[in-house]
Design an enzyme around this catalytic site. Structure first.
Site, PDB file in Angstrom:
ATOM      1  N   HIS A 147      12.392 -14.198  54.279  1.00  0.00           N
ATOM      2  CA  HIS A 147      11.747 -13.841  53.176  1.00  0.00           C
ATOM      3  C   HIS A 147      10.241 -14.721  53.185  1.00  0.00           C
ATOM      4  CE1 HIS A 147      15.925 -14.641  51.397  1.00  0.00           C
ATOM      5  NE2 HIS A 147      15.577 -13.782  50.693  1.00  0.00           N
ATOM      6  N   ASP A 192      10.109 -18.417  52.577  1.00  0.00           N
ATOM      7  CA  ASP A 192      11.068 -19.179  53.847  1.00  0.00           C
ATOM      8  C   ASP A 192      10.187 -19.454  54.850  1.00  0.00           C
ATOM      9  OD1 ASP A 192      13.304 -18.171  52.466  1.00  0.00           O
ATOM     10  OD2 ASP A 192      13.526 -16.706  54.192  1.00  0.00           O
ATOM     11  N   GLU A 236      26.903  -6.867  52.315  1.00  0.00           N
ATOM     12  CA  GLU A 236      27.187  -8.334  52.507  1.00  0.00           C
ATOM     13  C   GLU A 236      28.558  -8.708  52.068  1.00  0.00           C
ATOM     14  OE1 GLU A 236      24.054 -11.079  51.685  1.00  0.00           O
ATOM     15  OE2 GLU A 236      25.592 -12.847  51.146  1.00  0.00           O
ATOM     16  N   ASP A 277      24.863  -7.902  56.075  1.00  0.00           N
ATOM     17  CA  ASP A 277      24.736  -9.236  56.222  1.00  0.00           C
ATOM     18  C   ASP A 277      26.022  -9.800  56.527  1.00  0.00           C
ATOM     19  OD1 ASP A 277      22.048  -9.360  55.737  1.00  0.00           O
ATOM     20  OD2 ASP A 277      22.035 -10.219  53.578  1.00  0.00           O
ATOM     21  N   ASP A 304      28.941 -17.995  51.171  1.00  0.00           N
ATOM     22  CA  ASP A 304      27.903 -17.759  52.527  1.00  0.00           C
ATOM     23  C   ASP A 304      28.276 -18.336  53.801  1.00  0.00           C
ATOM     24  OD1 ASP A 304      26.335 -15.924  51.194  1.00  0.00           O
ATOM     25  OD2 ASP A 304      24.596 -17.208  50.810  1.00  0.00           O
TER      26      ASP A 304
END
Ligand code: XUL
Ligand code: CO
Length: 436
Positions: A100, A103, A267, A295, A308
């Protein structure tokens, strides 16, 4: 200067190895179904979790030990992190990364300053890409962390926030293009709502579509030919995200005429939050030609949020690879580890263990799926299960030439349908176990 001095470039040592810093199954050059593992899997490391994750949670402070990071939001720290990231990805041997905008580069005190920060870091990313050969799988913009996005970005009731988000995405697409990114991701961070009483849902969803059309138009105007990827997620941070699951996203894409430009980034943990399996979401997207990228991660059966975690379950990776092989691969998408180490796994070496495990799990999934396909154990069964549509009345149904009246007279004459056949679920589950 090395930031992982004790860690060598991760070698492939094969299934017999006990070395935790070696691949047991991911052998980049090994050919499976006519393509190397590197080409099949197109692994990507995500910048946000791996290089920005602190280990903090709603109950506790950061835990990660990152000796290279001074913890500040300075540009200098951001530039230094690029060296760390590329040393890590290079030692791991992953061909791609994703980020991103926020980031990689700090948010400035104005849009102009944020853009200037991003340009400085992007120049260093470009140099690092050229030096290492690591490429950008996709870029995206963080439209959810800053307080201005509290009500959403493209779906904010505040038109100025929409405009700010548009400017941010314009820049993120330009940087992605400049860095040779092959995709651009839209994950609707806060594109949803918490309460119906204060929400004009139709207006918000219309705005989201307008936003995406503007993004597509801008991409065309600068010659960016990468794929746009919409990433479904049912909830978190908002209660109702508009990009709930693959079906909701495809309905949105088609309703607003975006089907020639936008595919899906699926994802695992988002699929399970939506009450689906990853295989369901992948199959749903793929059967309609919209599976663009994945993802790779996993949730926790006992926790109801987006944990995650790194994927290590071979059933999961086998199922992913069955769908991916069936559609002939993911390119220009890939397998991005949108996954983070647990806050208890706070040492830098844990980042290696996590990615090595995920890559090995997918490599095994690839080999297992290829063996299942070579023997035709699933495809032959499924083909036979639907064979009543290959001739006679079934064929007429499939080719669109049957009518209700014709089917009624067919059934009046025949009396009863041919008997059903067993679905053999248990047998097939046993068969799959033989390949693991
Ligand atoms: C959040 C998530 C994001 C997207 C990119 O759940 O998955 O990191 O992948 O914005
Ligand atoms: Co994601």
């Amino acid at each position: 200067m090395s930031h992982f001095a004790d860690i060598p470039k991760i070698p492939y040592e094969g299934p017999g190895s006990k070395n935790p810093l070696a691949f047991k199954h991911y052998n980049a050059d090994e050919v499976v179904e006519g393509k190397s593992m590197r080409e099949h899997l197109r692994f990507s490391v995500c910048y946000w979790h791996t290089f920005r994750g602190t280990g903090s949670d709603p109950f506790g402070a950061p835990t990660m030990v990152r000796p290279w990071d001074d913890g500040s939001e300075s540009l200098e720290n951001a530039l230094n992190r690029v060296d760390v990231a590329f040393e890590f990805i290079d030692k791991l041997g992953a061909p791609y990364y994703c980020f991103h905008d926020r980031d990689v580069a700090p948010e400035g005190s104005s849009l102009a300053e944020s853009n200037a920060n991003l340009d400085k870091v992007a120049a260093k990313l470009k140099e690092a890409q050229q030096r290492t050969g690591i490429e950008l799988l996709w870029g995206t913009a963080n439209l959810f962390s800053h307080p201005r996005y509290m009500h959403g970005a493209a779906t904010s009731p505040n038109a100025d926030v929409f405009a700010y988000a548009a400017a941010q995405v314009k820049k993120a697409i330009e940087v992605t293009h400049d860095l040779g990114g092959t995709n651009y991701v839209f994950w609707g961070g806060r594109e949803g709502y918490m309460n119906s009483y204060n929400t004009d849902m139709k207006r918000e969803v219309d705005h989201l579509a307008k936003f995406m059309h503007m993004a597509v138009e801008h991409a065309k105007s600068i010659g960016f030919t990468g794929t746009f990827l919409f990433e479904p997620k049912p909830k978190e941070p908002t209660k109702h995200q508009y990009d709930y699951d693959a079906a909701a996203c495809l309905n949105f894409i088609r309703s607003y005429g975006l089907e020639d430009y936008v595919k899906l980034n699926i994802e695992t943990n988002h699929a399970t939050l939506a009450g689906h399996t990853m295989m369901h979401e992948l199959t749903y997207a793929s059967m309609q030609g919209f599976l663009g990228s994945i993802d790779a991660n996993t949730g926790d059966l006992l926790l109801g949020w987006d944990t995650d975690q790194f994927p290590t379950d071979l059933y999961l990776t086998t199922q992913c690879m069955l769908v991916i092989l069936n559609q002939g691969g993911l390119a220009p998408g890939g397998v991005n580890f949108d996954a983070k180490v647990r806050r208890e796994s706070f040492e830098p070496v844990d980042l290696f263990h996590a990615h090595i495990g995920g890559m090995d799990a997918f490599a095994r999934g690839l080999k297992i799926a290829a063996a299942i396909r070579a023997d035709g154990v699933l495809s032959d069964f499924v083909k036979d299960r639907y064979s009543s549509y290959d001739s006679g009345v079934g064929k007429k149904i499939d080719d669109g030439s049957a009518s209700f009246a014709e089917l009624e007279s067919y059934m009046l004459e025949k009396g009863n349908p041919d008997p059903n056949q067993s679905g053999r679920q248990e047998l097939l589950e046993n068969v799959i176990n033989e390949y693991l």
